[in-house]
Design a protein around this motif. Sequence first.
Motif, mmCIF file in Angstrom:
data_model
loop_
_atom_site.group_PDB
_atom_site.id
_atom_site.type_symbol
_atom_site.label_atom_id
_atom_site.label_comp_id
_atom_site.label_asym_id
_atom_site.label_seq_id
_atom_site.Cartn_x
_atom_site.Cartn_y
_atom_site.Cartn_z
ATOM 1 N N ILE A 145 31.035 32.965 49.279
ATOM 2 C CA ILE A 145 32.178 33.589 48.633
ATOM 3 C C ILE A 145 31.770 34.101 47.255
ATOM 4 O O ILE A 145 31.011 33.430 46.537
ATOM 5 C CB ILE A 145 33.354 32.589 48.513
ATOM 6 C CG1 ILE A 145 34.536 33.215 47.763
ATOM 7 C CG2 ILE A 145 32.931 31.311 47.859
ATOM 8 C CD1 ILE A 145 35.761 32.329 47.703
ATOM 9 N N SER A 146 32.222 35.293 46.902
ATOM 10 C CA SER A 146 31.963 35.860 45.579
ATOM 11 C C SER A 146 33.290 36.139 44.892
ATOM 12 O O SER A 146 34.232 36.638 45.528
ATOM 13 C CB SER A 146 31.167 37.168 45.689
ATOM 14 O OG SER A 146 29.911 36.948 46.298
ATOM 15 N N VAL A 147 33.362 35.787 43.589
ATOM 16 C CA VAL A 147 34.554 36.097 42.802
ATOM 17 C C VAL A 147 34.109 36.818 41.529
ATOM 18 O O VAL A 147 33.107 36.459 40.918
ATOM 19 C CB VAL A 147 35.350 34.822 42.460
ATOM 20 C CG1 VAL A 147 35.884 34.174 43.715
ATOM 21 C CG2 VAL A 147 34.504 33.821 41.685
ATOM 22 N N PHE A 148 34.830 37.859 41.135
ATOM 23 C CA PHE A 148 34.447 38.626 39.955
ATOM 24 C C PHE A 148 35.669 39.385 39.435
ATOM 25 O O PHE A 148 36.570 39.730 40.219
ATOM 26 C CB PHE A 148 33.299 39.597 40.302
ATOM 27 C CG PHE A 148 33.630 40.529 41.428
ATOM 28 C CD1 PHE A 148 34.173 41.789 41.186
ATOM 29 C CD2 PHE A 148 33.411 40.143 42.748
ATOM 30 C CE1 PHE A 148 34.462 42.638 42.230
ATOM 31 C CE2 PHE A 148 33.713 40.999 43.791
ATOM 32 C CZ PHE A 148 34.232 42.253 43.530
ATOM 33 N N PRO A 149 35.750 39.628 38.125
ATOM 34 C CA PRO A 149 34.869 39.044 37.106
ATOM 35 C C PRO A 149 35.163 37.551 36.937
ATOM 36 O O PRO A 149 36.270 37.113 37.220
ATOM 37 C CB PRO A 149 35.259 39.821 35.843
ATOM 38 C CG PRO A 149 36.695 40.182 36.078
ATOM 39 C CD PRO A 149 36.821 40.449 37.541
ATOM 40 N N ASN A 150 34.198 36.830 36.481
ATOM 41 C CA ASN A 150 34.365 35.397 36.266
ATOM 42 C C ASN A 150 33.622 35.008 34.983
ATOM 43 O O ASN A 150 32.387 35.051 34.972
ATOM 44 C CB ASN A 150 33.789 34.615 37.443
ATOM 45 C CG ASN A 150 34.146 33.137 37.389
ATOM 46 O OD1 ASN A 150 34.927 32.707 36.545
ATOM 47 N ND2 ASN A 150 33.564 32.377 38.300
ATOM 48 N N PRO A 151 34.303 34.781 33.873
ATOM 49 C CA PRO A 151 35.735 34.548 33.678
ATOM 50 C C PRO A 151 36.577 35.801 33.914
ATOM 51 O O PRO A 151 36.110 36.921 33.815
ATOM 52 C CB PRO A 151 35.832 34.092 32.225
ATOM 53 C CG PRO A 151 34.462 33.651 31.864
ATOM 54 C CD PRO A 151 33.523 34.498 32.657
ATOM 55 N N ALA A 152 37.878 35.559 34.223
ATOM 56 C CA ALA A 152 38.833 36.635 34.484
ATOM 57 C C ALA A 152 40.052 36.462 33.585
ATOM 58 O O ALA A 152 40.449 35.340 33.285
ATOM 59 C CB ALA A 152 39.250 36.613 35.948
ATOM 60 N N SER A 153 40.634 37.590 33.190
ATOM 61 C CA SER A 153 41.820 37.528 32.340
ATOM 62 C C SER A 153 43.090 37.897 33.094
ATOM 63 O O SER A 153 44.154 37.324 32.844
ATOM 64 C CB SER A 153 41.662 38.452 31.131
ATOM 65 O OG SER A 153 41.450 39.791 31.571
ATOM 66 N N GLU A 154 42.997 38.850 34.029
ATOM 67 C CA GLU A 154 44.195 39.284 34.741
ATOM 68 C C GLU A 154 44.034 39.242 36.254
ATOM 69 O O GLU A 154 44.889 38.730 36.962
ATOM 70 C CB GLU A 154 44.572 40.710 34.305
ATOM 71 C CG GLU A 154 45.002 40.810 32.837
ATOM 72 C CD GLU A 154 45.490 42.203 32.501
ATOM 73 O OE1 GLU A 154 45.394 43.096 33.376
ATOM 74 O OE2 GLU A 154 45.986 42.393 31.379
ATOM 75 N N VAL A 155 42.943 39.808 36.775
ATOM 76 C CA VAL A 155 42.762 39.897 38.220
ATOM 77 C C VAL A 155 41.390 39.357 38.589
ATOM 78 O O VAL A 155 40.385 39.675 37.947
ATOM 79 C CB VAL A 155 42.900 41.352 38.719
ATOM 80 C CG1 VAL A 155 42.544 41.442 40.197
ATOM 81 C CG2 VAL A 155 44.318 41.861 38.490
ATOM 82 N N LEU A 156 41.348 38.518 39.635
ATOM 83 C CA LEU A 156 40.103 37.986 40.166
ATOM 84 C C LEU A 156 39.894 38.592 41.554
ATOM 85 O O LEU A 156 40.729 38.446 42.446
ATOM 86 C CB LEU A 156 40.186 36.457 40.276
ATOM 87 C CG LEU A 156 38.896 35.722 40.659
ATOM 88 C CD1 LEU A 156 37.907 35.766 39.492
ATOM 89 C CD2 LEU A 156 39.205 34.274 41.020
ATOM 90 N N ASN A 157 38.779 39.316 41.748
ATOM 91 C CA ASN A 157 38.451 39.906 43.043
ATOM 92 C C ASN A 157 37.726 38.881 43.895
ATOM 93 O O ASN A 157 36.854 38.145 43.405
ATOM 94 C CB ASN A 157 37.564 41.137 42.858
ATOM 95 C CG ASN A 157 38.291 42.255 42.122
ATOM 96 O OD1 ASN A 157 39.143 42.922 42.691
ATOM 97 N ND2 ASN A 157 37.970 42.432 40.841
ATOM 98 N N ILE A 158 38.048 38.855 45.178
ATOM 99 C CA ILE A 158 37.487 37.854 46.088
ATOM 100 C C ILE A 158 36.836 38.569 47.262
ATOM 101 O O ILE A 158 37.430 39.470 47.869
ATOM 102 C CB ILE A 158 38.585 36.904 46.611
ATOM 103 C CG1 ILE A 158 39.339 36.258 45.447
ATOM 104 C CG2 ILE A 158 37.998 35.852 47.538
ATOM 105 C CD1 ILE A 158 40.584 35.516 45.882
ATOM 106 N N ALA A 159 35.608 38.175 47.614
ATOM 107 C CA ALA A 159 34.915 38.769 48.761
ATOM 108 C C ALA A 159 34.121 37.697 49.476
ATOM 109 O O ALA A 159 33.535 36.801 48.844
ATOM 110 C CB ALA A 159 33.982 39.890 48.299
#
Length: 824
Positions: free
Chosen positions: A752-766
């Motif tokens: 699983i990949s999450v970005f951007p990380n850290p996130a302020s508003e939206v975290l994308n998940i793939a």
Amino acid sequence: MINKYSAATLLLLGGLTSSALAQDYSRVQVQDQNDNGTPYLVRFRAGKEAPLSTAPAVLREQLQLAQEDQLVQAKTDIDQLGYVHEKYQQYYKGIKVEHATYSVHARKGQVESISGQFEKVRGINTTPSLDAKAALERAMAFVGARTYMWQDAREEASLKQQENNPAATYKPQGELVIVRNQRSTNALKANKPTLAWKFNVYAKAPLSRAYIYVDANSGEVVLQDNIIKHAGATASFATAYNGTRSLATETTTGGYRLREYTRGLGIETYNAKKGNSYTAAVDFIDADNNWTAAEYNNANYDNVAGDAHFGAQATYDYWSAVHGRNSYDNAGAKIKSYVHFDDVPGGAGYENAFWNGSVMTYGDGASTFKPLTAMDVCGHEIGHAVCEKTANLTYQNESGAMNEGFSDIWGACVEARAVSQYGLTGKSTWLIGEEIMKAGGALRSMSNPNAYGQPDTYKGTNWRATTTSPTSSNDYGGVHTNSGVLNFWFYLLAQGGSGTNDISSAYSVTGVGIDAAAKIAYRTESVYLTASSTYANARTASISAATDLYGAGSAQVTAVTNAWYAVGVGAAAGGGTTPPPTTVTYCTSKGGNVAYEWIDYVKLGTIARTSAADAGYYNGTASSTSIAAGSSQTISFSAGFASTAYTEYWKIFIDYNQDGDFADAGETVVSGSSASTGTLTGTFTVPSTAKSGATRLRVVMSDASATTSCNSYSYGETEDYTVNITGGTLAFDGVAGITGGTALGNSVEKAISVFPNPASEVLNIALASKAPVVSATVTDLRGARVVGARFENGQLNVAGLAKGIYLLTVSDGQKSFHERFVKE
């Protein structure tokens, strides 16, 4: 209306006198009879089958059709085993013979068997002396309701809108049929084919819905077949019975409502507001889609709306995943549920739940029941809908008892799968209605029917006599009582057991697991049973179903046969009594800590389980699959991690010789290590010398390479399942198997990949697998669920979260993945 086919249409299977037909008994291997002396099932000898194209001739030959008899092909199905099933409806002089259907079962273009109900109709005058209008008045007088649905203008308008048909009406339209007279006490009329008007009579007060059959000459009611059948004798949602669940909802004015459209044509749940009008029902609406206990666990029991919605979802998912069936009608039919129903508006509470032929209806209970929205009640009632669309078992006497019994079976199966899939608590697979009883206990027990006044043996203790005058006062010939026989048969088939029944027959049954038992039961109901089937017919039907699925002489066929012997129907496998059981006890294997890693997925054949941590050990022996001796098998499995993916050591064992251990050569079928969060696979070959029958499959995942099949260890988990070996030898002489198993390697995969990380508003998940993310949940470092994040279209909106570190859990619908992220 009089339902007649033209002579040309009916020439297909009619037009020959009985003297012109000669049965070829040399082709027949098995023939069982219906109670009227006609064949119930005919199975043909291997090499003596006829081509499917000659099915009409086969039916003419075996059923000895007379000049007035016609069979009209109604539908054709092809099942997952490759069988073609052609179903024919019987007519006599062009008039439909009710509950008389016959099926042809063919594989590879050859007719292997035929089965069904055929009525010997002779000498009936098909011209009625009573017209439909007069017959309807007799039917209404029999029902005796104060109000009927077609007399309510709102209900009529709603039906027209629902069906998009300005001519739609609840007012019954008479159909002329031939049906057995099952109410007369006159020996000359009782159980004899009768010309009758058939009406679908839906009463609003008192509530009832049934097919009422009125003799087209005398005007007497000859049969009542209930459409409404009863459970008893008389987003994030904090549900009442199922914990906090994720439910599909839909936006609407004011917030969100309980609707979802990913399953068939949809699932919808409504509030009947303690009334008896479906038209006046409204949506439950929540402003923020967080249906909390503070809002819904109130004096009105509004939290049970979540149970009804979740139960419908779980029931749909069960039929889809286990039996490949698309909703109750196998055509994606919408499932509508109405909670807070009361047959007397504003009354003391309705003590029932029912399927009314088109929707689910739940009462809130009163003195006996809590609200009747428990998981097994939901599965039970929608099970009635499945029966209606398959065997359509008439709701009285033995066929009605089996109608109820199959619904209990499906209630248990739906609940068992939901418990396994979601980790539900407070439920017992083999008790029916255990959560809705105010005084504790249950409505029925499948493992011990006697405990609740039901028989566990055909015509044994607690058996209720069948009757020629079935009414509500005699439970329509014991439909809720005598169902205990089918319930206990299914329990023994799934779990096994031994003892002596009420007719002094000593029995022993080796269970095949609930999954295999369910597949046999479903094929029995959907392929071989007909409206008038008896328990004797069900025995024949289920043996045929098990033979189709697992092969003649298989352990499953033996178990089916011995389970029927145990409940007093037919002989044991091979005749006589069944052998005493051999008890095998397996050693303990358990992980001591699952805070960091656990088994989250196991799949072999029909075993397919996704799970969270199970306290170090999971007993899944009620789940089973069949594997053939000499076959190559692939088992899939994966680890779940709280955060970091550690190296785990996998060992998978099968007790091929059924001696209670995994120490024999070749019984370690897979071995290796991996630090992957992805799905791993191992391939093994089942020895040709393995012992046929049910045995243990053990999956061990540990952080220590020295972990064996029989010890406690520090970190990880063990899961046990059942495999049924077919085609093996009766004695085990050792296995030349895979020494050391299949190496898995030590690849590290970022699943699983999450970005951007850290996130302020939206975290994308793939996901690395490219699979879509089905759901996403967030917990804080204490493990508490965080509700301020919303997941849509592969993105998690985290703008509303406080700054800090969180754990993200996402699912692709098969398994779960975990990753930490920082909200800045």
